[in-house]
Design an enzyme around this catalytic site. Structure first.
Site, PDB file in Angstrom:
ATOM      1  N   ASP A   1     -15.665 -24.897   2.009  1.00  0.00           N
ATOM      2  CA  ASP A   1     -16.734 -25.691   2.623  1.00  0.00           C
ATOM      3  C   ASP A   1     -16.923 -25.247   4.074  1.00  0.00           C
ATOM      4  O   ASP A   1     -15.959 -24.978   4.796  1.00  0.00           O
ATOM      5  CB  ASP A   1     -16.369 -27.186   2.557  1.00  0.00           C
ATOM      6  CG  ASP A   1     -17.566 -28.074   2.818  1.00  0.00           C
ATOM      7  OD1 ASP A   1     -18.027 -28.744   1.877  1.00  0.00           O
ATOM      8  OD2 ASP A   1     -18.055 -28.101   3.974  1.00  0.00           O
ATOM      9  N   ILE A   2     -18.156 -25.190   4.504  1.00  0.00           N
ATOM     10  CA  ILE A   2     -18.476 -24.722   5.855  1.00  0.00           C
ATOM     11  C   ILE A   2     -18.033 -25.730   6.917  1.00  0.00           C
ATOM     12  O   ILE A   2     -17.814 -25.354   8.082  1.00  0.00           O
ATOM     13  CB  ILE A   2     -19.996 -24.443   5.957  1.00  0.00           C
ATOM     14  CG1 ILE A   2     -20.299 -23.460   7.073  1.00  0.00           C
ATOM     15  CG2 ILE A   2     -20.793 -25.721   6.134  1.00  0.00           C
ATOM     16  CD1 ILE A   2     -21.718 -22.916   7.023  1.00  0.00           C
TER      17      ILE A   2
ATOM     18  N   ASN B   1     -20.085 -36.071  -5.356  1.00  0.00           N
ATOM     19  CA  ASN B   1     -21.105 -37.031  -4.953  1.00  0.00           C
ATOM     20  C   ASN B   1     -22.317 -36.900  -5.871  1.00  0.00           C
ATOM     21  O   ASN B   1     -22.761 -35.792  -6.163  1.00  0.00           O
ATOM     22  CB  ASN B   1     -21.525 -36.774  -3.510  1.00  0.00           C
ATOM     23  CG  ASN B   1     -20.422 -37.125  -2.525  1.00  0.00           C
ATOM     24  OD1 ASN B   1     -19.778 -38.163  -2.663  1.00  0.00           O
ATOM     25  ND2 ASN B   1     -20.183 -36.262  -1.553  1.00  0.00           N
TER      26      ASN B   1
ATOM     27  N   GLU C   1     -25.756 -34.272  -0.647  1.00  0.00           N
ATOM     28  CA  GLU C   1     -26.743 -33.565   0.192  1.00  0.00           C
ATOM     29  C   GLU C   1     -27.296 -32.317  -0.465  1.00  0.00           C
ATOM     30  O   GLU C   1     -28.430 -31.936  -0.188  1.00  0.00           O
ATOM     31  CB  GLU C   1     -26.117 -33.213   1.549  1.00  0.00           C
ATOM     32  CG  GLU C   1     -25.924 -34.444   2.418  1.00  0.00           C
ATOM     33  CD  GLU C   1     -25.598 -34.122   3.851  1.00  0.00           C
ATOM     34  OE1 GLU C   1     -25.260 -32.958   4.138  1.00  0.00           O
ATOM     35  OE2 GLU C   1     -25.678 -35.052   4.671  1.00  0.00           O
ATOM     36  N   VAL C   2     -26.477 -31.667  -1.284  1.00  0.00           N
ATOM     37  CA  VAL C   2     -26.934 -30.417  -1.897  1.00  0.00           C
ATOM     38  C   VAL C   2     -27.217 -30.675  -3.379  1.00  0.00           C
ATOM     39  O   VAL C   2     -26.318 -31.099  -4.122  1.00  0.00           O
ATOM     40  CB  VAL C   2     -25.886 -29.295  -1.733  1.00  0.00           C
ATOM     41  CG1 VAL C   2     -26.376 -28.010  -2.394  1.00  0.00           C
ATOM     42  CG2 VAL C   2     -25.582 -29.062  -0.259  1.00  0.00           C
TER      43      VAL C   2
ATOM     44  N   HIS D   1     -21.627 -29.997  -7.682  1.00  0.00           N
ATOM     45  CA  HIS D   1     -20.428 -29.395  -7.102  1.00  0.00           C
ATOM     46  C   HIS D   1     -19.295 -30.396  -7.079  1.00  0.00           C
ATOM     47  O   HIS D   1     -19.516 -31.604  -6.956  1.00  0.00           O
ATOM     48  CB  HIS D   1     -20.685 -28.855  -5.692  1.00  0.00           C
ATOM     49  CG  HIS D   1     -21.334 -29.837  -4.763  1.00  0.00           C
ATOM     50  ND1 HIS D   1     -22.682 -30.125  -4.822  1.00  0.00           N
ATOM     51  CD2 HIS D   1     -20.828 -30.592  -3.760  1.00  0.00           C
ATOM     52  CE1 HIS D   1     -22.977 -31.010  -3.882  1.00  0.00           C
ATOM     53  NE2 HIS D   1     -21.871 -31.322  -3.237  1.00  0.00           N
TER      54      HIS D   1
ATOM     55  N   HIS E   1     -15.859 -31.214  -4.912  1.00  0.00           N
ATOM     56  CA  HIS E   1     -15.060 -30.954  -3.714  1.00  0.00           C
ATOM     57  C   HIS E   1     -13.595 -30.978  -4.136  1.00  0.00           C
ATOM     58  O   HIS E   1     -13.155 -31.905  -4.827  1.00  0.00           O
ATOM     59  CB  HIS E   1     -15.261 -32.055  -2.674  1.00  0.00           C
ATOM     60  CG  HIS E   1     -16.655 -32.178  -2.137  1.00  0.00           C
ATOM     61  ND1 HIS E   1     -17.020 -31.707  -0.896  1.00  0.00           N
ATOM     62  CD2 HIS E   1     -17.775 -32.745  -2.667  1.00  0.00           C
ATOM     63  CE1 HIS E   1     -18.309 -31.983  -0.671  1.00  0.00           C
ATOM     64  NE2 HIS E   1     -18.779 -32.608  -1.738  1.00  0.00           N
TER      65      HIS E   1
HETATM   66  P1  5GP Z   1     -22.345 -33.164  -0.732  1.00  0.00           P
HETATM   67  O1  5GP Z   1     -22.557 -34.121   0.398  1.00  0.00           O
HETATM   68  O2  5GP Z   1     -23.643 -32.689  -1.331  1.00  0.00           O
HETATM   69  O3  5GP Z   1     -21.386 -33.692  -1.758  1.00  0.00           O
HETATM   70  O4  5GP Z   1     -21.585 -31.923  -0.115  1.00  0.00           O
HETATM   71  C1  5GP Z   1     -22.219 -30.779   0.342  1.00  0.00           C
HETATM   72  C2  5GP Z   1     -21.174 -29.962   1.066  1.00  0.00           C
HETATM   73  O5  5GP Z   1     -21.695 -28.666   1.240  1.00  0.00           O
HETATM   74  C3  5GP Z   1     -20.797 -30.488   2.448  1.00  0.00           C
HETATM   75  O6  5GP Z   1     -19.396 -30.759   2.500  1.00  0.00           O
HETATM   76  C4  5GP Z   1     -21.206 -29.360   3.392  1.00  0.00           C
HETATM   77  O7  5GP Z   1     -20.313 -29.166   4.464  1.00  0.00           O
HETATM   78  C5  5GP Z   1     -21.244 -28.155   2.467  1.00  0.00           C
HETATM   79  N1  5GP Z   1     -22.194 -27.115   2.847  1.00  0.00           N
HETATM   80  C6  5GP Z   1     -23.509 -27.293   3.204  1.00  0.00           C
HETATM   81  N2  5GP Z   1     -24.098 -26.111   3.463  1.00  0.00           N
HETATM   82  C7  5GP Z   1     -23.134 -25.177   3.254  1.00  0.00           C
HETATM   83  C8  5GP Z   1     -23.142 -23.750   3.364  1.00  0.00           C
HETATM   84  O8  5GP Z   1     -24.152 -23.108   3.696  1.00  0.00           O
HETATM   85  N3  5GP Z   1     -21.981 -23.097   3.071  1.00  0.00           N
HETATM   86  C9  5GP Z   1     -20.852 -23.779   2.699  1.00  0.00           C
HETATM   87  N4  5GP Z   1     -19.754 -23.040   2.442  1.00  0.00           N
HETATM   88  N5  5GP Z   1     -20.812 -25.119   2.589  1.00  0.00           N
HETATM   89  C10 5GP Z   1     -21.941 -25.811   2.858  1.00  0.00           C
END
Ligand code: 5GP
Length: 130
Positions: free
Chosen positions: A39-40, A97, A105-106, A110, A112
């Site tokens: 994760d970034i 999520n 958010e994405v 996925h 984690h």
């Molecule tokens: P969500 O909130 O959708 O469950 O998690 C999305 C995750 O993607 C977040 O923890 C965020 O830090 C990670 N993320 C967003 N953009 C990028 C990216 O460009 N590269 C990587 N490696 N992680 C990302």
């Protein structure tokens, strides 16, 4: 901005671009079922994202639309990554999520994978049991 986790797949989402190699990632593992990368913005000493190869918006979409082979292959890969990262003995947490209340958010399904130290309470909110 949280997403709904439902509806059509957006081929321009950030994880679709990572899958296509248009955006770099720190890769942990890739096989026919999944791609895993760091994760970034890590929220634990180890914070890896595991994504399926297919076009699934969320866990709801993946569990409803993916084949049993894809589902089994994906979740076995999550476990394999945890083993490979030596997280089985100390323990780890997986989380996905789904939708607005979760803060997803994405819009590409996925998981984690968190580990590398004590992870604290399961949910950080102040929600009191009713
Ligand atoms: P969500 O909130 O959708 O469950 O998690 C999305 C995750 O993607 C977040 O923890 C965020 O830090 C990670 N993320 C967003 N953009 C990028 C990216 O460009 N590269 C990587 N490696 N992680 C990302």
């Amino acid at each position: 901005m949280p997403v709904a986790g439902l509806g059509p797949y957006d081929d321009q989402n950030i994880f679709a671009k990572i899958l296509r190699g248009e955006i770099p990632c720190r890769r942990v593992l890739e096989n026919e079922y999944a791609l895993a990368f760091h994760d970034i913005a890590p929220r634990a000493p180890v914070h890896v994202l595991v994504i399926p190869k297919g076009r699934y918006v969320s866990f709801a979409d993946f569990s409803a639309a993916a084949s049993e082979t894809e589902i089994a292959g994906f979740f076995r890969t999550v476990a394999e990554i945890a083993r490979t990262l030596s997280l089985e003995t100390p323990g780890y947490r997986i989380l996905s999520n789904m939708g607005a209340d979760s803060g997803q958010e994405v819009p590409h399904f996925h998981v984690h994978l968190f580990g590398g130290g004590p992870l604290g309470p399961m949910i950080m909110s102040g929600h009191a049991p009713g």
